[in-house]
Scaffold this motif. Structure first.
Motif, short mmCIF file in Angstrom:
data_model
loop_
_atom_site.label_atom_id
_atom_site.label_comp_id
_atom_site.label_asym_id
_atom_site.label_seq_id
_atom_site.Cartn_x
_atom_site.Cartn_y
_atom_site.Cartn_z
N VAL A 380 43.71 31.07 39.87
CA VAL A 380 44.72 31.02 40.93
C VAL A 380 45.42 32.35 41.10
CG1 VAL A 380 46.90 29.93 41.57
CG2 VAL A 380 45.04 28.54 40.66
N VAL A 381 45.73 32.99 39.97
CA VAL A 381 46.39 34.30 40.05
C VAL A 381 45.50 35.31 40.75
CG1 VAL A 381 47.27 36.22 38.67
CG2 VAL A 381 47.82 33.87 38.03
N LEU A 382 44.21 35.30 40.41
CA LEU A 382 43.28 36.24 41.05
C LEU A 382 43.17 36.00 42.55
CD1 LEU A 382 40.44 36.40 38.36
CD2 LEU A 382 42.17 38.12 38.86
N VAL A 383 43.18 34.73 42.97
CA VAL A 383 43.13 34.42 44.40
C VAL A 383 44.36 34.97 45.13
CG1 VAL A 383 43.24 32.52 46.06
CG2 VAL A 383 41.66 32.40 44.14
N TYR A 386 44.06 38.65 45.48
CA TYR A 386 43.08 39.00 46.51
C TYR A 386 43.68 38.83 47.91
CZ TYR A 386 38.92 38.74 49.44
OH TYR A 386 38.00 38.93 50.42
N LEU A 387 44.47 37.74 48.11
CA LEU A 387 45.00 37.45 49.44
C LEU A 387 46.15 38.36 49.83
CD1 LEU A 387 44.94 33.55 49.47
CD2 LEU A 387 43.38 35.10 50.63
N TYR A 388 47.03 38.66 48.90
CA TYR A 388 48.27 39.34 49.25
C TYR A 388 48.35 40.79 48.78
CZ TYR A 388 49.85 34.69 50.47
OH TYR A 388 49.97 33.45 51.03
N LEU A 389 47.48 41.20 47.88
CA LEU A 389 47.56 42.57 47.38
C LEU A 389 46.34 43.40 47.75
CD1 LEU A 389 49.04 41.92 43.82
CD2 LEU A 389 50.24 42.48 45.94
N THR A 390 45.42 42.86 48.61
CA THR A 390 44.26 43.63 49.04
C THR A 390 44.70 44.71 50.03
OG1 THR A 390 42.88 41.69 48.78
CG2 THR A 390 42.01 43.51 50.14
N PRO A 391 44.27 45.98 49.90
CA PRO A 391 44.67 47.05 50.84
C PRO A 391 44.20 46.73 52.25
CG PRO A 391 43.67 47.95 48.87
CD PRO A 391 43.45 46.48 48.82
N CYS A 392 44.95 47.24 53.26
CA CYS A 392 44.63 47.00 54.67
C CYS A 392 43.27 47.59 55.00
CB CYS A 392 45.71 47.64 55.55
SG CYS A 392 45.36 47.51 57.30
N ARG A 393 42.42 46.77 55.64
CA ARG A 393 41.08 47.20 55.99
C ARG A 393 40.87 47.31 57.51
NH1 ARG A 393 37.04 43.25 53.21
NH2 ARG A 393 35.59 44.68 54.22
N VAL A 474 34.30 30.95 58.88
CA VAL A 474 34.84 30.30 57.68
C VAL A 474 34.54 31.11 56.44
CG1 VAL A 474 34.66 28.27 56.19
CG2 VAL A 474 34.71 28.01 58.69
N PHE A 475 33.35 31.71 56.35
CA PHE A 475 32.96 32.45 55.13
C PHE A 475 33.22 33.94 55.26
CE2 PHE A 475 30.56 28.53 54.88
CZ PHE A 475 30.75 28.20 53.56
N SER A 476 33.96 34.36 56.23
CA SER A 476 34.28 35.78 56.35
C SER A 476 35.19 36.22 55.21
CB SER A 476 34.98 36.04 57.70
OG SER A 476 35.42 37.36 57.77
N ASP A 477 34.90 37.41 54.68
CA ASP A 477 35.76 37.93 53.59
C ASP A 477 36.76 38.93 54.13
OD1 ASP A 477 33.50 40.46 52.23
OD2 ASP A 477 34.02 39.91 54.31
N THR A 478 36.92 39.01 55.45
CA THR A 478 37.88 39.95 56.03
C THR A 478 39.18 39.22 56.34
OG1 THR A 478 36.08 41.17 57.02
CG2 THR A 478 38.30 41.60 57.89
N PRO A 479 40.30 39.67 55.86
CA PRO A 479 41.56 39.00 56.14
C PRO A 479 41.85 38.98 57.62
CG PRO A 479 41.80 40.59 54.37
CD PRO A 479 40.48 40.84 55.02
N ILE A 480 42.46 37.90 58.07
CA ILE A 480 42.89 37.77 59.46
C ILE A 480 44.25 38.43 59.59
CG2 ILE A 480 43.49 36.16 61.31
CD1 ILE A 480 41.57 34.21 60.08
N VAL A 481 44.39 39.35 60.51
CA VAL A 481 45.63 40.08 60.70
C VAL A 481 46.37 39.49 61.88
CG1 VAL A 481 46.69 42.31 61.12
CG2 VAL A 481 44.60 42.14 59.75
N VAL A 482 47.61 39.10 61.69
CA VAL A 482 48.40 38.52 62.77
C VAL A 482 49.43 39.55 63.24
CG1 VAL A 482 49.92 36.64 63.36
CG2 VAL A 482 48.11 36.24 61.76
#
Length: 482
Positions: A380-383, A386-393, A474-482
């Motif tokens: 859970v910590v790793l997730v 990954y979600l909140y500390l991944t650098p902007c792409r 659904v399986f995209s590994d790119t974060p959705i930017v709002v």
């Protein structure tokens, strides 16, 4: 040879042919009846001299003998087995007072003014069985005062000023081996050694009285006495209403110990605990009877009598305990111990529960569960990292790669070509969902939005996605930017 020759008043004369004379003690001071010499209530200040050698019982009670010196008798009274010295105001005992009466079996020193018991004071009395010391003013007892009393069975120390529980008299390896009754009631004991008392054999606890002491209320004290009451021990049954204690607090209210589970302190009601065991373990079941030296027979679950010589997992030990091992699941159940003698009989029931795994395996199961929990928390910590500390792409990348980063997003390439705001998020109407939550590509109902001149959708419109595109989203590994 002895012969009575007559009586004068309350005094009787006796002719002792072994000495060839009449005992003068029986003429003037004491009353002689066979081997009993009674000098009670004669206003004596010292022990009379010239006691007959055949004296078996000597009664000196209710006099004024305040000091028992070493020379109170100068001859060995080898037949004397009862000595009564109560109600004399006695306050001094010589360390050599009992050297010439080593065959004593009963000694009454009650209702005197004794204040302390010195070391080895009773050591010569190796055959003494009963010692009465109640109603004195004893406050100090040397730990070796009762050393040498190998035959002592009953010790009465009530109504004194004792503040230390004499545990050494009843504890294993230091206790008096034959002591079956010790009365230390009505003293000044506040905190008894509860943990040590719990492990004593039942036949010792059956005769261990410590009521009418200024005990401090505690749930462990309640559990101790409640257990004794369940075992039907005389020390708890006979004086149940006289076990009291003082509640903690400034008022120091005195309440009954057996009321601590109801009206005071809310102590947990005591229940007899069952025995538990693991597979392959070897354990011992105790037949803890109230009396000593009983013949004990064990019956296993299913009314199977434990018999020596048979191929059984259980066997009776010399002390009457039952050894079982290695334990199997079938060993669970109620074990019964029948303890009998010519005049007594007791029945003890022990319920055994065997766990379906070894003690080591139980520990391994706990370790596995702990490891699994740690693994889940780490995941859970790793997730979250990954979600909140991944650098902007997206906005941090070169412009020529900007469109590629949105290839698997919920915006189409047509939106980018028409300068649609790339931060706009496309929401899917629940009406457009088909079976299993998928978008139905053939369903074109709903709000289509306004069309431009080239047939494209305006920014406010929505575009249907194919099933294949939905899966890629659904399986995209790119974060959705709002």
């Amino acid at each position: 040879m002895e012969i009575w020759i007559g009586c004068r008043g309350v005094f009787c004369l006796k002719l002792d042919y072994r000495r060839g004379r009449i005992s003068p003690l029986c003429l003037s001071t004491c009353i002689c009846a066979s081997n009993i010499v009674s000098c009670s209530k004669m206003n004596l200040t010292t022990v009379p001299t010239g006691l007959p050698l055949y004296t078996a019982v000597l009664d000196l009670s209710y006099n004024h003998v305040s000091r028992l010196r070493a020379e109170w008798t100068t001859v060995k009274l080898i037949k004397l087995h009862n000595l009564l010295l109560s109600h004399n105001g006695l306050h001094f005992l010589s360390s050599e007072a009992f050297v010439y009466i080593k065959h004593m079996r009963y000694l009454d020193l009650s209702s005197n003014n004794l204040r302390q018991l010195d070391e080895f004071i009773f050591e010569p009395l190796g055959q003494l069985e009963v010692l009465l010391l109640y109603n004195n003013r004893i406050s100090q007892i040397d730990r070796s005062a009762f050393q040498g009393l190998h035959s002592l069975q009953k010790l009465y120390l009530s109504q004194n000023m004792i503040s230390r529980f004499p545990l050494e008299l009843v504890k294993d390896k230091t206790r008096l081996e034959k002591l079956s009754l010790m009365d230390i009631s009505s003293n000044r004991i506040k905190v008894p050694p509860i943990e040590e008392l719990q492990v004593l054999p039942a036949w010792i606890k059956n005769g261990l009285y410590f009521h009418n002491n200024p005990l401090i209320c505690d749930c462990s004290l309640y559990s101790l006495l409640a257990h004794w009451h369940i075992l039907r021990l005389n020390s708890a049954l006979d004086f149940k209403d006289e076990y009291s204690c003082y509640l903690p607090g400034p008022q120091k209210s005195r309440v009954g110990v057996f009321d601590l589970n109801r009206d005071y302190m809310n102590c947990s009601t005591f229940y007899e605990a069952d025995e538990e065991a693991w597979l392959e373990q070897t354990l011992i079941l105790r037949c803890d009877t109230k009396h000593r030296d009983l013949f004990k027979t064990w019956v296993m679950p299913g009314d199977v009598v434990v018999t020596e010589g048979l191929n059984q997992t259980a066997k009776v030990l010399p002390d009457g305990s039952l050894q079982i091992g290695p334990v199997k699941p079938d060993d669970s159940g109620t074990y019964t111990c029948y303890a009998v003698s010519e005049a007594l009989n007791e029945t003890i029931y022990v319920l055994l529960k065997v766990h379906n795994f070894t003690e080591k395996g139980h520990g391994e199961n706990l370790n596995t569960a702990y490891t699994t929990l740690v693994g889940c928390v780490t995941s859970v910590v790793l997730v979250f990292i990954y979600l909140y500390l991944t650098p902007c792409r997206c906005f941090c990348c070169p412009k020529n790669n900007h469109q590629d980063s949105f290839h698997s997003s919920m915006l189409s390439h047509e939106d980018l070509a028409n300068n649609t705001d790339p931060r706009h998020v496309a929401f899917i109407d629940p009406k457009e969902l088909g079976q299993n939550g998928k978008v139905n590509p053939s369903d074109m109902e709903g709000d289509q939005g306004e069309m431009d001149e080239e047939g494209g959708l305006l920014g406010k419109g929505r575009r249907k996605k194919s099933v294949a595109e939905s899966i890629s989203l659904v399986f995209s590994d790119t974060p959705i930017v709002v």
